[in-house]
Design a protein around this motif. Sequence first.
Motif: not given
Lengths: 939, 306
Positions: A19-20, A41, A61, A65, A278, A282, A852, B1-2, B4-7, B30, B33-34, B37-38, B41-42, B54
């Motif tokens: 889901e990620s 990204e 981005i 899901f 990933e 890590e 960035l 590492m992601p 996030w995990k679940a959505y 979320i 997410g524009t 997510l940035i 991730q950053h 969501d």
Amino acid sequence: MTHLHLTVNGTAHTLDVPESRTLAQVLRYDLGLTGTKIGCEEAECGICTVHVDGLPVNSCIYPAFKAQGRSVITVEGLAEGGRLHPIQQAFLDHGAVQCGFCTPGLLMTAAALLAHNTDPSDHDIKVALKDTYCRCTGYASVKRAIQSAGRVMRGLEPIPPAEPAIDEPLHHVSVSEPVPDVADRVTGKAKYADDFTFPGMLHGATLRAAYPHARVLSIDTSRAKALPGVRAVLTAADVPGENIHGLVYLDWPVLCAVGDKVRYMGDAVAIVAADTLEIAREALGLIAVGYEPLPVVGDPVSAHRPDAPRVHDGHEHGNLLKHIKVRHGDLERGFAEADVIVERTYHTPTIEHAFLEPECSIGVPAGYDSEHDKLTVYVGSQIPYQDRSQIARAMGLPEEEVRVRGTLIGGGFGGKEDIISQIHAALLATATGRPVKILLTRQESLLVHPKRHATVIRIKTGAKKDGTLTAVEAELYGDGGAYASLSDKVMTRATTHATGPYVVPNAKIDCYVMYTNNPPSGAFRGFGVTQSAFAVEQNMDLVAEALGMDPVELRRKNAQTVGVTTATGQVLRESVGLIETIDTVEKDMRAAGNGHGFRWGWREGDIAWGWGIACAYKNTGLGGGAPDRADAEVEAFDDGTIEVRTSSADMGQGLRAVLAQIAAEELGLRYEQVRVLLSDTDLTPNGGPTTASRQTYMSGNAVRHAATDLREALIRATAEELDCPPERVRFEEGLVRYDRQTIAFGDAVRLMRESGQEPRALHEYWAPKTQPLGSGGDMHFGFSYATQAALVSVDTTTGEVRVHRVIAATDVGRAINPLLLQGQIEGGIVMALGNALTESYIIEDGVPWSTLLARYKMPSIKHAPEITSHIVEHRLSSGPYGAKGVGEIPSINTMPAIANAVYHAVGVRVFSVPVDQDALLRALRHGETELHTSWQDVK
Amino acid sequence: MPAWKAYHTPSTVDEALALLASYGGAAQIIGGGTDLLIDLQHGGQEPTRAALVDVTRIPALGEITSEGESVIVGAAVTHTAITRSALLEARATCLVESCGVVGGPQVRNVGTLGGNVAHALPAGDGTTSLVALDAEAEVAWGDGRREWLPILKLFKGPGVSALDSHRDVLVRFRFRLAGEGEGSAFRRVMRPQGVALPVLGCAIWVRLDEARATYADARICIGPVERTPALASAVQEALRGRPVGPEALEAAVAAAHASLHPRTSKYRATAEYRQHMVETLLRGALPLATRRARTGQAVAEGLGLA
């Protein structure tokens, strides 16, 4: 775990994915739809655009899901029933596809616009494509393509491509033939490095330096190695060969060793290969590195001080990477003769290539499968053979034991000449026995690869009352960054071109390229001349103003012509089209007065308008005494096709087409009979680096000679069969003719093979010999020339600057492919417009701030001016059909033309770029006439 | 590492609150997410989110509905949906103008008004207009309370919201539509370099008297000036009761120069430049809002490219 239900291009999918995931990851890596590209990204570049329920979104981005249950259309789904969508066809027809990496994003964004509006105005197109970047085309062809596609969708005739007028088309040469396989770039089929996968492939990641300058005291990789899924963690101690690389000087460690230093934030300290990206990332966090931070050398001027810390401890000249000198005539006498002397100092910042494809290398170990019997690296490189030699050196292997296979390149512009991750991928693949992909993130790319040199340029120009230049004295400082890369060559070009394309009888020019703890500087379209032209061409306007002379007249009076001697002592014997470029641009510019008479500057309410002009010249080829060679091979087959092979890079400029055209021309073939294979060090001979505007000339000449050699051999083989004297055999339309007799080209090939000869010719082309700087001989075998005029407006209530029009005339010797040539010129102009108005890579005491893409804005379609481009063709006799280089020249004079235009608009001269609306407005409010700061100075 | 995990995609606010609660602060809301997510991730050493919740599939959050003289805009309404609303263009023009200049189409198609407000930037484009429109926000707090708050109560500092995006849900916004003699406008200044944050943004709402000759009321939000979005009360005061015309504009400009003192932001703008831009924006937006109030006609300007 929830399943993901998606309809993609009309096909329903039920996916069992984490889901990620982002939508782009699902499309690319789970569904194999690699047409959707990932550029940043950050929702900045827009090249990942797909439609979700009909709306364009940035898939990089967009959580996958989030699209649960939705319908997604990607570039692979644009064509219906095997027929290209009108926008795909229009992109091909109008040359709106260069490297092709942004193309899917542009197409999807444009298709979304056209779905609601088949008659979009310029404004509509700018709104729709505002955040979808293209670094190659300059957007002019993109706009035309969208409007043309709209017409087709309305049932009207398409708009013809905007090809420039040229002289004497031949059969294939000087004809806008398409780039072979370019259609793959509008359908999503085209493969770039990250689009390749191999069974069992691992993912690599790189630990970068924690300081811009520090001694590495210790590296502990034990925790990283213990992480499940990690297959290798390597440091300098694991490099089997020499732990060093570099294009000119070997000064750049593959991995920074304990006891050695890191010299910039992009330095690699350790590399990891793991089952997933990933896990690899890590693992980087588990590597413990001990550092002793050292004082940072932050800029080239302070780097030159005797007490400055040393970047390279052992370098014999301290931080001085190179002192480059031009000495010509008698400087004192020159200034004594001058009635007017102008002396000013200019600043240009570090500039990032921002090619839309981040660097990616895949290493495949020797013996992996039947296709990979030796260590192989897949990479989109501008110099495959130098990649090979550098990989071999570090791996401790003979060069023949390494194969570099070039993939398509998603933009280069000089930024894909250096080693970035090629050696790391080879090391990890060898250590793990599995293929390893290292894909840089955009943010890593911004941090690591060499950039355009920041410069400080002081220039003093003397002229007589009648405008005759008498002397130029200049001092340039270039920020070479942590490693030499191509600094020596780049800043040599900045130095030798610091007179501008003018006759300057007396000159003294000194350039100091300095090591600093900033990211390295290297090749970038324009190769140093972009920077020096900014200074030279503004000084020319200042001289003109001091003399009360028209800026065009001053340039024409001093312009290089055939027969003059340059400041490096070269006598120009042919192919000097500068004055024709000046005349051509001036005619258009003065006609733009709309019958109200031409004015350099005027006001309309709050808006100030101004024209500015600037000239440029740029060498073709390496020059300076460097042996310049390109090899090419042409092989013919019984089916009547030929294959042209060379390791020269097509990074979007269309070299494939140019080489195919030349081969087809020489062998009288239909264009479709020619295939081109590039950049495989096992299969294609060395075409040399794709740099210095050299490939049309160098590889073009090599292919021409190879094709001619093959033709001669075919004649000898067939003359007997045709029973004719060899000199009367002709090659036309895919046939070999003698009087009324013909045989098919393929039959001639068969005859040759049957006579015991391979139908194949390899040619080693050596460019005319050049002389080193200082020897007084010919430093270069040819120069291209250009003049550009820019029309800008300044909003005097905000200081905002817009470029509305650029008129260009470019002497290219010969237009081999007019449409591709137009693309080079339009793209080069918009790239240089970015230097003038938007771009600056900011570094704070060795620490890059611009890491960035959101902090590094390149021109978008909303900045793109209307471009009128004229081709001037003063043949260079040694060039193929008279051609010389064009890749760089359009990116040289746009910046000073814009700066000169700003001056004519508001009376403020810009000594530092990019032009800063903030500083400009303050200058206007305070009645100041000079701008010495820019955006990067707002603190 | 992601990142996030679940959505999760809940379909009611209560479901969203329950999901957030079940993660005890490790999950995050979320919208589009524009921005999120940035950041994830950053944004540096952000910990992995256990889940993203969501809210864009919750029907009430995605609607634009008029209620008498007011309008309710769901927090998950996208910028594109706002710019395409004829009702908002005619009667909340500044909001349409401000949402129309956010990002490019790809971002506007996904990014939500609620996300803009929740980000709590001192010059969020949509936020600036909502302040000028005197909007209220409905918040479903993680502790079960649900209340309407004046929008200015949501901002605690630059990028710091009163909402905890790990526990609370921003539901919708409510404000009065422009009536007779009322109009609004938004203008901003950007720079083509560096981060895509406004150098300065300005939203103006005015109400004229019945004769359309005098400013009866005004609300003006110019930012970034303070650490959070704020009304330019001195400028508003300078307009109230003043006849429409050049004198009122000069009074507003003078009051702005006297009361608004923007700061220098590194790589973005000098204080001096921003001070000039306060004037430039007022001179552009005030006559525009006033004209709309007088004529009752409003066509949004500058969408897409301002």
